[in-house]
Design an enzyme around this catalytic site. Sequence first.
Site, short mmCIF file in Angstrom:
data_model
loop_
_atom_site.label_atom_id
_atom_site.label_comp_id
_atom_site.label_asym_id
_atom_site.label_seq_id
_atom_site.Cartn_x
_atom_site.Cartn_y
_atom_site.Cartn_z
N ASP A 232 59.30 40.65 17.24
CA ASP A 232 59.71 41.66 18.24
C ASP A 232 60.11 41.05 19.57
O ASP A 232 60.11 41.74 20.60
CB ASP A 232 58.59 42.69 18.46
CG ASP A 232 58.47 43.66 17.27
OD1 ASP A 232 59.31 43.57 16.36
OD2 ASP A 232 57.54 44.48 17.27
N ASP B 164 42.60 15.05 30.05
CA ASP B 164 41.82 15.44 31.23
C ASP B 164 41.43 16.91 31.25
O ASP B 164 41.14 17.47 32.31
CB ASP B 164 42.58 15.09 32.51
CG ASP B 164 42.65 13.59 32.77
OD1 ASP B 164 41.88 12.85 32.11
OD2 ASP B 164 43.46 13.16 33.60
N LYS C 154 56.91 24.85 12.32
CA LYS C 154 56.10 25.98 11.87
C LYS C 154 55.98 26.96 13.04
O LYS C 154 55.08 26.87 13.86
CB LYS C 154 54.69 25.54 11.44
CG LYS C 154 54.67 24.41 10.38
CD LYS C 154 54.50 23.08 11.02
CE LYS C 154 54.10 21.96 10.08
NZ LYS C 154 54.81 21.82 8.83
N LYS D 55 47.52 19.02 14.81
CA LYS D 55 48.17 18.05 15.70
C LYS D 55 47.85 18.50 17.12
O LYS D 55 48.44 19.45 17.63
CB LYS D 55 49.69 18.02 15.50
CG LYS D 55 50.14 17.47 14.15
CD LYS D 55 50.25 18.54 13.11
CE LYS D 55 50.81 17.95 11.81
NZ LYS D 55 50.70 18.88 10.69
N HIS E 286 60.71 20.65 9.65
CA HIS E 286 59.26 20.50 9.55
C HIS E 286 58.53 21.45 10.51
O HIS E 286 57.31 21.44 10.60
CB HIS E 286 58.87 19.05 9.86
CG HIS E 286 57.45 18.70 9.48
ND1 HIS E 286 56.45 18.54 10.40
CD2 HIS E 286 56.88 18.49 8.26
CE1 HIS E 286 55.32 18.23 9.78
NE2 HIS E 286 55.55 18.21 8.49
N HIS F 189 44.72 19.22 9.22
CA HIS F 189 46.18 19.21 9.37
C HIS F 189 46.61 19.47 10.81
O HIS F 189 47.80 19.60 11.09
CB HIS F 189 46.78 20.28 8.44
CG HIS F 189 48.25 20.17 8.22
ND1 HIS F 189 49.14 21.15 8.60
CD2 HIS F 189 49.00 19.18 7.65
CE1 HIS F 189 50.36 20.79 8.29
NE2 HIS F 189 50.31 19.61 7.71
#
Length: 469
Positions: free
Chosen positions: A394, A206, A389, A201, A387, A199
Amino acid sequence: MLLQKVWYFKFQQLLAMLSITLLGGCSAIPTMVPDMAMHPAKAVQLDGAHGPLSPKQTKQILAKLEKNGADTNIFDKHLALEAEIVGSPLVVGNQVQLLVDGPSTYNAMFAAIESAKDHINMETFIIENDEIGQHFIDILVSKQRSGVQVNLIYDSVGSMNTPKEFFVPLIESGGNVLEFNPINPLNSRKSWEVSLRDHRKLLIVDGGTAFAGGINISSVYSSGSRGSGSFRKSKSGEGKVPWRDTHLRMSGPVVSEFQKLFIATWNQQKGEPLTVKKYFPETGSQGNEVVRAIGSSPDEPYSQIYSTLLSAINSAETQVFLTNAYFVPDPQLLASLKDAVERGVDVRLLLPAKTDSALVFYASRSYYDELLSAKVKIYERQDALLHAKTALIDGVWSTVGSTNLDWRSFVHNQEINAVILGQSFGTQMQVLFEKDLQSSKEITLETWRKRSISTRIKERAARLWARWL
């Protein structure tokens, strides 16, 4: 058409989860010690461009972070333990750019790819055979033909609607393409477990620039969530619900940690030997951010991202702001959130009002009454499909990545997150969170308990599937 594809994917995924449950039982999230973040551990160690810093240098940097941060002991109580849980170092000398939504993220990615001189390593859950996906393939093929080595990992389930012919131009140009855990058991390179998915991404250019976050390669991201900005070549997306997501562009020594995670996945999946390139160049200091790369894999005894987040929540003293697309918590996460409120922490959840998965949506809402009764504040983003996450704790501990707050992410998925320390980046995260709240509706316990009987039935039914969504 897109929604049909999404529903088809979810249906196929659910069937796969059910078959595995019936055949081999279900996985569980290992129990973490509830007060583990409250116990001292060994001294915090920071790394720089040339390896570990001296104790004096580490102490000076941590003192600066504490001085510039809120009145909290999160650095004392949390960081040393986190290092023991995760194993990857806290790395200084990085530059981190917060990217909001698809247009800004894609354009930053395209600029980095076009400037590549040595290699491009890319790992994604979904790469669609659409306008965005085709543009990525086109520029990757162009770079491969110019002598830049391209290595691509895509997930077999996430990209199940993408035909194999889509990747042919890249393969024929000399690029390496690796299908993660193929659905077809005849193509499996390891033991066949269709529930285990990649899952992540991740894009690395380089060895000096890395992108990570929640954004897949798909035209659903063609327009920004606030109606401003668009993918420079996009002709699609008009009239559709915009997607709201968060990504990062990072440069500096921490990129080598993300590179290690990519190469480890390539090797674990038994990909062809990678062409020798400068995968770990000397980057030097690029900025002032302290970053930790965290990768979780179902091959490990527990999710490192999950345990790290629990540790941070258990250490929180002032605020816990969580933004997540798929919120189906396990008992430990629920307990940590409620315990934080009891300590006087301002706990807020920003969740979607629109979704691409009805089962997850209703399963998530089945926890609202319990959380609202415990004084956890819940907001739902109204005008976009949320979508993202992310988490902010703090005001000084931030994370952006691919990890949802559900059983699938914690048990079955490979995930990747960046943890960024310090008030400077934390302030950017807080501004973004507050902007999202402006487009959100707060859910109160009084109004929540007035929902319809049919809605309650849907929630109860979806809750039964919580562990397999």
